[in-house]
Design a protein around this motif. Structure first.
Motif, PDB file in Angstrom:
ATOM      1  N   LEU A   1      -3.309 -10.521  -9.614  1.00 20.48           N
ATOM      2  CA  LEU A   1      -2.787  -9.176  -9.113  1.00 20.48           C
ATOM      3  C   LEU A   1      -4.043  -8.473  -9.005  1.00 20.48           C
ATOM      4  O   LEU A   1      -5.112  -8.176  -9.799  1.00 20.48           O
ATOM      5  CB  LEU A   1      -2.096  -8.651 -10.155  1.00 20.48           C
TER       6      LEU A   1
ATOM      7  N   LEU B   1      -5.619  -4.667  -8.078  1.00 18.15           N
ATOM      8  CA  LEU B   1      -5.101  -2.929  -7.993  1.00 18.15           C
ATOM      9  C   LEU B   1      -6.499  -2.141  -7.538  1.00 18.15           C
ATOM     10  O   LEU B   1      -7.514  -2.341  -7.948  1.00 18.15           O
ATOM     11  CB  LEU B   1      -4.839  -2.723  -9.312  1.00 18.15           C
TER      12      LEU B   1
ATOM     13  N   THR C   1       0.765  -1.164  -0.069  1.00 20.28           N
ATOM     14  CA  THR C   1      -0.138   0.061  -0.115  1.00 20.28           C
ATOM     15  C   THR C   1       0.899   1.336  -0.009  1.00 20.28           C
ATOM     16  O   THR C   1       1.912   1.507   0.840  1.00 20.28           O
ATOM     17  CB  THR C   1      -0.900  -0.091   1.153  1.00 20.28           C
TER      18      THR C   1
ATOM     19  N   THR D   1      -3.164   0.660  -3.846  1.00 18.90           N
ATOM     20  CA  THR D   1      -2.833  -0.722  -3.324  1.00 18.90           C
ATOM     21  C   THR D   1      -2.382  -1.584  -4.482  1.00 18.90           C
ATOM     22  O   THR D   1      -3.329  -1.842  -5.225  1.00 18.90           O
ATOM     23  CB  THR D   1      -3.946  -1.216  -2.470  1.00 18.90           C
ATOM     24  N   GLY D   2      -1.522  -2.264  -4.429  1.00 17.60           N
ATOM     25  CA  GLY D   2      -1.125  -3.400  -5.286  1.00 17.60           C
ATOM     26  C   GLY D   2      -1.047  -4.850  -4.635  1.00 17.60           C
ATOM     27  O   GLY D   2      -0.096  -4.818  -3.578  1.00 17.60           O
TER      28      GLY D   2
END
Length: 460
Positions: free
Chosen positions: A331, A333, A132, A316-317
């Motif tokens: 993933l 995002l 984050t 955030t990833g």
């Protein structure tokens, strides 16, 4: 798109509310330094402007040329705990400035999470590995003011270190010259000890050789001899105490201090004090107080910025298996923007601003007073030097007369032309004036040290 519109809207608010002062830089307030120094001689009471490039800019090794004193000063600069602590204050201020600069960058946080759930013999495993990033868009000068305040505080700590160094150099020099003065006074006491013992013996011989010569003369001479011995004991005590104090400045245990002779000392005699504004450049403590004022100025700006919206952008990833629904994980995002506008904060923001403004005024008063104090210290040093030099010249003539008076009274005593009281009085007067002259010679040297410090000589 929403985040962009939010930022544009905030910029529009900024332009409408006229907040340019939030980004304003510190500028030195007006200060009156005219007539800051009192002339130690002139009846007009105003010190004439002289060359500003000489004494105030001399490094300490060119002012204090005694090799043994130079060694002591260097030892104090290496070991004194107050100076070492001042250096640590500078290091801490450097770290605070670094932290204030890094506040403009986003914060990164890695917070992995994992969950195992079992229901009716079914087990679900979920995990999230997020990174984050959050960023405070300081559009209203809060972070900028904090950085500038930290920069001013760093300069203040550096000035404080120089001020401590200047005071340390002056303190070592003053104590060293005090020891030289006491040594010379002990030499004079030793000479007078021999003279008063000779007078005592002379009284005894006269009583034995003359009919009707009273014992009161012997008692008075003996008492005068003991009086000299008590003065000698007191001087020796002062020598020991001064050595102990100087050892403390050196950061060492109390010890005997190796030193030279008072008569061998050579100090500058031509002084250029400069105009009042010179103190703003050379006096590290005055400049430190001004940097404290600058820091308070930026603290006021920061307090004002708290009334304006606070914009935060968070992204955030994450690598996640979607609570066990996706295997293997994918993933994820996300980005979030928020704007917080204070409306009612229980008076905290207004109180914070008022406190910041009051601290600014306090810092301004302290700075102004430090300038006046510097001017007073220069005036005191000059008048001490001139007065002590004048008195010493007069005392030289007085000592010549008193030495002749002692010789004459001793000769007249042998011829019954003077009383024992005249002899004892002449000896006491001579000793007192000799001790006073040594003290005045010391005060003249002390005035040079004080002037060196008052003009910020250590700020090099």
């Amino acid at each position: 798109m929403k985040i962009r519109n939010m930022i544009l809207g905030s910029l529009a608010i900024l332009s409408l509310t006229g907040c340019k002062s939030l980004y304003g830089k510190y500028e030195r307030p007006d200060v009156n330094t005219s007539g800051l120094f009192r002339d130690s001689v002139s009846l007009t009471d105003t010190l004439a402007v002289r060359d500003t490039s000489n004494f105030a800019n001399l490094p300490w090794r060119e002012v204090f040329t005694d090799p043994q004193l130079q060694d002591l000063i260097q030892k104090a600069l290496n070991n004194n705990p107050d100076l070492l602590n001042a250096a640590l204050n500078v290091s801490m201020a450097e770290q605070q400035l670094k932290m204030a600069k890094l506040a403009f960058l986003p914060q990164l946080v890695f917070s992995p999470q994992g969950t195992i759930t079992r229901f009716n013999d079914n087990t679900t495993k979920s995990y999230t590995l997020p990174v984050t990033a959050s960023w405070n868009a300081s559009l209203f000068g809060g972070l900028t003011s904090a950085k500038r305040a930290a920069q001013a505080q760093l300069i203040q700590m550096k000035d404080y270190k120089v001020s401590v160094q200047t005071s340390l150099v002056s303190g070592v020099a003053n104590l060293y010259y005090t020891l030289l003065m006491l040594d010379r006074q002990v030499e004079l006491i030793n000479d007078m000890e021999g003279l008063t013992k000779k007078t005592w013996d002379q009284m005894v011989a006269l009583k034995d050789s003359r009919m009707g010569y009273r014992s009161t003369s012997i008692e008075a001479a003996e008492s005068n001899y003991y009086s000299v011995l008590t003065k000698k004991a007191d001087l020796n005590r002062q020598v020991r105490e001064t050595e102990n104090t100087l050892s403390l400045l050196l950061g060492e245990a109390a010890q005997t201090i190796s030193r030279g002779k008072l008569a061998d000392q050579k100090l500058p005699e031509n002084f250029s004090t400069g105009v009042g504004i010179q103190l703003l450049r050379n006096r590290a403590d005055v400049h430190a107080n001004e940097m404290a004022l600058a820091a308070c100025f930026y603290n006021v700006n920061e307090a004002r910025s708290n009334f304006y919206p606070n914009i935060n952008i968070t992204g955030t990833g994450a690598f996640s298996n979607g609570s066990g629904l996706v295997n293997p994980g994918k993933l994820l995002l996300s980005a979030v923007g928020s704007l917080t506008q204070p409306i009612f904060m229980q008076g905290k923001l207004i109180a914070g601003l008022r406190v910041a403004e009051a601290k600014y005024q306090q810092a301004f008063n302290t700075w102004q007073n430090s300038i006046l104090t510097a001017g007073s210290e220069v005036s005191n040093a000059l008048v001490l030097y001139n007065t002590s030099a004048h008195k010493s010249a007069i005392e030289t003539k007085q000592i010549e007369v008193l030495k002749k008076n002692v010789e004459d009274t001793h000769e007249l005593l042998n011829m019954a032309g003077s009383t024992y009281l005249e002899v004892i009085t002449a000896e006491s007067n001579l000793l007192n004036v000799q001790l006073a002259q040594v003290a005045d010679d010391f005060y003249k040297m002390q005035a040079v040290v004080n002037l060196y410090q008052a003009l910020g000589g250590g700020a090099k």
